[in-house]
Every structure is written in C-alpha cells, then in structure tokens.
Design a protein around this motif. Structure first.
Motif, PDB file in Angstrom:
ATOM      1  N   GLN A 249       0.817  -1.201   0.000  1.00 53.91           N
ATOM      2  CA  GLN A 249       0.000   0.000   0.000  1.00 53.91           C
ATOM      3  C   GLN A 249       0.856   1.258   0.000  1.00 53.91           C
ATOM      4  OE1 GLN A 249      -3.071   0.523  -0.503  1.00 53.91           O
ATOM      5  NE2 GLN A 249      -3.186   2.694  -0.012  1.00 53.91           N
ATOM      6  N   GLN A 375     -12.781  -0.815   0.279  1.00 52.05           N
ATOM      7  CA  GLN A 375     -11.849   0.138  -0.313  1.00 52.05           C
ATOM      8  C   GLN A 375     -12.504   0.930  -1.439  1.00 52.05           C
ATOM      9  OE1 GLN A 375      -8.127  -1.118  -2.509  1.00 52.05           O
ATOM     10  NE2 GLN A 375      -7.177  -0.350  -0.635  1.00 52.05           N
ATOM     11  N   THR A 416       0.543   7.219   5.184  1.00 49.12           N
ATOM     12  CA  THR A 416       0.600   5.759   5.140  1.00 49.12           C
ATOM     13  C   THR A 416       1.793   5.252   5.948  1.00 49.12           C
ATOM     14  OG1 THR A 416      -0.494   5.630   2.987  1.00 49.12           O
ATOM     15  CG2 THR A 416       0.848   3.751   3.622  1.00 49.12           C
TER      16      THR A 416
END
Length: 611
Positions: A249, A375, A416
């Motif tokens: 990711q 998502q 992230t």
C-alpha cells in the motif's frame, strides 16, 4: 487441469502422511478443513518424537546434513515462547532467536530487498491511475469525446476497463500462471505486460486503440495484484508481516504521488501531455521485471511443488540464522501436511468453491471480501481517478487542479508511513473501525462545501480541498493499508491463490464500476450528491467490518486458523455482547476496566463446531 499431474501435490511423503486410514471419505475430509489447525500440531507429539519426525523429514527430502538442525528447529516451533528452556540449542542459536524476538525489524538484506522490490510493483497501479487522472483533462478532447451523455460513458469505460479486466480476467489466470511459472515467473510476465501497455496507451491514435491497450493492461494488473501480496506474505516473518506486506500500500500511494509528479512535469508539453502522462507508468514495471531475477522463489510455493530442499535454501536466504529458517520452514511444512488431508484430489475449481463452501475458508473470504469492497465503497478512488477533473469543476485551472492532486498524493504517502508501525500493534480491525466513520464525516463535509458559491475564490475552494485532504488522511491510516494486507494473509496455503484471486476480483471489479459510473453520476447527481452517496457507503462498510473482519495482528499464517475456527454467528454475538460494551465503557465513558480476550476456539470445542 488434470489433478493427478499437478506439481502442487508431488510431495509423496506428505501425501502418504496426509491420507491416513481414519479419514473416512472425501466429503467428511472436506468438511473438516474448517477446523484444520486450531492448536500447534507439534504439541500432539512428545519432544522426542517431534525431533525424530523433523530429522526424518530432512533426511527423506535430500537434506541429511540439516537433520539435527531441523530437530532443534522443530523444538523451537513446538514451544516458541520458551526458548531459554530448550537445552538442545547452542548459545549462538539461542542468541539468534532471542535477538530476533527483541529486535522486531531485524532481518537479512535479501528479505528487505525482495519485499521492497515487490512493493515497487504496487507503484504500477498507483502510477497508472494517476496518469489517467491527469490525462482526463485532455484526451477526451483529443478524440472528440468531451461532450455529455454517450461521451461520458466512453470516458468512464476507458478509465474503468483496466479494473474490470483486472478483476474479471487477470485475477483468475493467477492460478495457472503461478502453477507453471512460480511466483517469480508470474511477476516477471506481468511486469513485461505492464511495461509494454503504458507505451501502447501513449501511442494510441483513437479512443478505441486506447481502450484496447488499457484492456490488456488490466489483465496484467489483476494477475500482478493477486500474486505480489501473496509472495510478500509468504516471505515475511509473522512478527512484522503486516508492516512488510503493507509496503504494497505504501508503494501504491508512492506510485500515485509519482504519477501526479509526472503529470505536473509534462503539463506544458502541449497536445502530447496526456500521452506522456499515460506512458510514464512503464517505469516501475520495468524496474520490477529486472529486479525480480535476483529474488528467491517463495519457500511455501516450492514446498507445495515438492521441492523441499530448494524451498529450505530459499528460506535460508530470507532469515537471519539457520535455526530461524529451520523453525519457520518445518512448521510451515507441518501445516501444509495438515492441509493436504483435505485438499488432496481437489482441482482448481474445487479449491475455488472451497472459498464459499468450507466454513473456515468462507469466514476468511467474508473478511477479505469486506475489506476489498470497502476500499471502493469508501470513495477514495473517485479522488484517485478524477481529482483533477473535480478540482477543475470547482474553479481551479488545469494547472492548479494538477497541483492540488499532487498534494493529495503527497498526503497519502506521508500518512501511510505511520501505519507501518500501527498495523501490527493496533491491528487491522481496529484501524478500519476507527477510520470509516471519519471518512464518512470528511467526505460528506467536502461534498457540502461544494455548495458554497459566494465569497472569495479561496473561501469557496479552501474547504473543499481541506476536507478532501482530511478524508485522505483517514483513509491512509486505515482502510488503505489494510485491504491487500488482510486479504493476502487470511487464506490457508492450499486456497491462497484462489482466495486472493477472488478478493482481487472484488476489489478491481468494483473499482471499474466506480470509474465507469462516476462521470455520469457527477453529471446527474452533481459532485455534492456523489460525495454524499459515498459518504453513506462508508457507514455500511463500517457495519460490514464490524461483523466480518477478524483481527489477525502478530499471528503466523498458520495460527490464523484459530481465529477463523469460530462460527460467524458466535463471533458477531461476542462482538456485540463483549467487545462493544467494553469499547463504550472504556473509551467513551472512560471507565478503567480490563480488556476482554480475543475470542479463539479451543481444539476440543472446535471438533464439534458446525456453522
């Protein structure tokens, strides 16, 4: 594919051990997979017998020189929390095991190289979708499809086709590609596809040609997306598997940011700017195709194909000490033998059906499907796919819209990174339960901000950008990193390709539906209505996570069977009656009460469970 010739099951010793006389018939065996490993199977034997079995394994698979090592590794796998009490270990081995336990991020170069290179493959998807994000500003005009109605559907279909073919075709050719070429070979093939097709997109002379190039690109993306997370999960140690696999990711969002950078860099090249924006996506795929040659094959894939000695050599390259490699490899083999008891004789379509018919695997499928569809339900990809168009529609120039999108990409990268450390401490379930309500609030606020038409330009545009950025932060701390990480780890070894293929199908198909429908949805419902629609879906996604997503932090791929041995009805009841009251009392009412233990079914109870 004829099952009796499948290399997946050529380990005859494992097969003979798996097919014990007391296993009555195929139907009974298939049913029992739901309970397949509820406690450490090595504890079924005495210490002496465990050592004998491990040494016999090494000797019978061409590794007699490692027989004693496997014996000691088996003892560690049998009782991993009591290293100091295992007298058979020498000082060097005990130090290596203790150091590993106390230094979470310690690992050999090859482990970090392999995980990082796989993460580069994730950048392909992020870079491509942001390339099309910028290209949306100009390619419709280039091909005369910049009107309404039918032209909006054509634009949507060009953007959507890579996700539809990824989900409906690419994800389901993963099993044969992995079967014949291995994890590394499959990644190399898809890297070649994803190097050629962006260049083909850049050279398209009509919208039909662009559609065709992206059609093929989607097949490569789907096959890559279903394999790379598995490859990463099968190499990573359990203690940091979440963080290492989450590099996927991180590099998806890094690809998004780099794609936005490319969009900005080439914005002043005139009519060819959209071609350069689409074509630049070949860069990460080219790096992946070159670099994969230096990575070891997945030890678990080699194990499935009967190449035990080669698999152990691969594991040795991925672990810091031979005793750690022997422990991890032998324990994986023991679990694999257990799975063979129910999987022997099941072909591709039977194993795919197991994802829906076998209780343990079905529960994992519930969770994986939930985070994958979540998502898309959260609405992040309306920003990823169309942020430049959205920002232009609210009053930014094309250049300003590209820079605003660049900020969106930078925020995803920055926020992230903290999740690398949170995902294995706070857990996958906790992060998604916290962030879905926040995404709902921020997306709704962004949509409502679009209604403001008076005041200065900054007063009108500032709140929209602010709430889009806050929404992105919430996504980056929760659902974004969790989806592929969770799906790659929850399925048992035998069904991992099929389970991940289905999860990728769900994710990419709904991404395609979103990309296809948003241009028309924005025209009919306005951007405010579209944002409000996806804000509502966030609440539905939160409820689905609450019911179906089980915590998997810091568990080995094998120990996850304990989590999924609990029937869904019993699990939801526990969450409603035990976890939810604890959450309200502790976190809202601020009462100092002990945290209840996670619900895990014990072996003696699991034998009688039926869902």
């Amino acid at each position: 594919m004829a099952e009796n010739t499948s290399p997946d099951f050529l380990d005859e010793k494992a097969i003979s051990q798996a097919r014990e006389p007391e296993m009555a018939d195929a139907a009974a065996r298939r049913k029992s997979v739901a309970l397949n490993i509820v406690e450490n199977p090595l504890k079924r034997s005495t210490k002496q017998q465990t050592v004998i079995d491990a040494q016999a394994f090494a000797e019978s698979h061409g590794m007699p020189e490692h027989a004693a090592l496997f014996g000691r590794g088996a003892l560690v796998a049998r009782d991993p929390d009591r290293i100091e009490t295992i007298a058979e270990l020498d000082d060097e081995e005990r130090h290596a095991l203790t150091y590993e336990r106390d230094h979470k991020w310690h690992g050999p170069f090859m482990l970090w190289y392999s995980i990082s290179l796989c993460a580069v493959g994730a950048a392909t998807q992020g870079w491509d979708q942001t390339g099309s994000n910028g290209a949306n500003l100009s390619f419709p005009k280039e091909f005369g499809i910049d009107g309404g109605g039918k032209d909006e559907w054509i634009e949507g279909s060009i953007n959507a086709v890579i996700f539809l073919t990824a989900g409906l075709i690419g994800a389901f050719i993963v099993d044969p590609l992995n079967h014949y070429f291995g994890r590394r070979g499959e990644i190399f093939i898809t890297a070649c596809i994803l190097t050629a097709t962006p260049i083909g997109s850049a050279c398209a002379q009509s919208w039909q040609g662009l559609f065709a190039a992206r059609f093929i690109m989607g097949i490569g993306i789907g096959a890559k997306n279903a394999t790379v997370p598995i490859y990463s999960a099968e190499m990573a140690p359990a203690r940091i598997r979440g963080a290492l696999v989450m590099f996927w990711q991180l590099w998806v969002v890094a690809g998004i940011f780099l794609g936005f950078c490319a969009n900005v860099i080439v914005k002043d090249t005139g009519r060819i700017s959209w071609r350069l924006q689409l074509g630049s996506a070949f860069i990460p795929s080219f790096i992946l195709g070159l670099g994969i040659f230096f990575c070891p094959e997945s030890p678990r894939w080699l194990m499935k194909h009967g190449k035990q000695a080669q698999g152990f050599r691969s594991m040795m390259r991925l672990r810091d000490h031979p005793i750690i490699a022997a422990r991890d490899y032998y324990y994986s083999y023991v679990i694999y033998v257990e799975e063979l008891k129910v999987a022997r004789g099941a072909g591709y379509f039977s194993r795919m059906w197991d994802c829906f018919s076998v209780a343990r695997i079905r529960r994992a499928n519930y969770g994986a499907s939930t985070v994958m569809i979540g998502q898309q339900m959260c609405g992040i990809n309306i920003i990823s796919f169309y942020s430049s168009s959205i920002f232009r529609d609210v009053g930014y120039t094309d250049t300003q819209a590209l820079y605003a999108s660049l900020g969106y990409g930078a925020i995803q990268v920055v926020f992230t990174i903290p999740t690398l450390f949170l995902i294995d401490t706070k857990g996958r379930r906790t992060l998604t339960l916290i962030t879905f309500p926040l995404m709902c609030i921020f997306l709704l606020a962004a949509g409502l901000s679009l209604l403001k038409t008076d005041g200065s330009r900054g007063e009108r545009l500032g709140p929209v950008v602010l709430f889009v950025y806050l929404f992105t932060i919430a996504y980056s701390l929760g659902e974004g990193p969790v989806a592929f990480q969770y799906s790659a780890e929850v399925f048992p070894t035998i069904q991992r390709e099929q389970g991940m293929a289905w999860a990728v199908c769900i994710n990419n198909t709904f991404a395609g539906v979103l990309s296809l429908t948003f241009p028309r949805m924005k025209s009919v419902m306005t951007s405010t209505g579209a944002f409000g629609f996806y804000a509502g879906l966030n609440l539905i996604a939160w409820f689905m996570v609450f019911c179906f997503v089980r915590e998997t932090k810091q568990l080995t791929l094998e120990e996850l069977d304990q989590v999924f041995s609990v029937p869904t009805k019993k699990y939801i009841s526990h969450e409603l009656k035990v976890w939810l009251p604890y959450f309200i009392k502790h976190h809202i009412l601020r009462q100092n009460i002990p945290k209840p233990p996670q619900l895990i079914e014990k072996e003696d109870n699991a034998k009688t469970i039926e869902e």
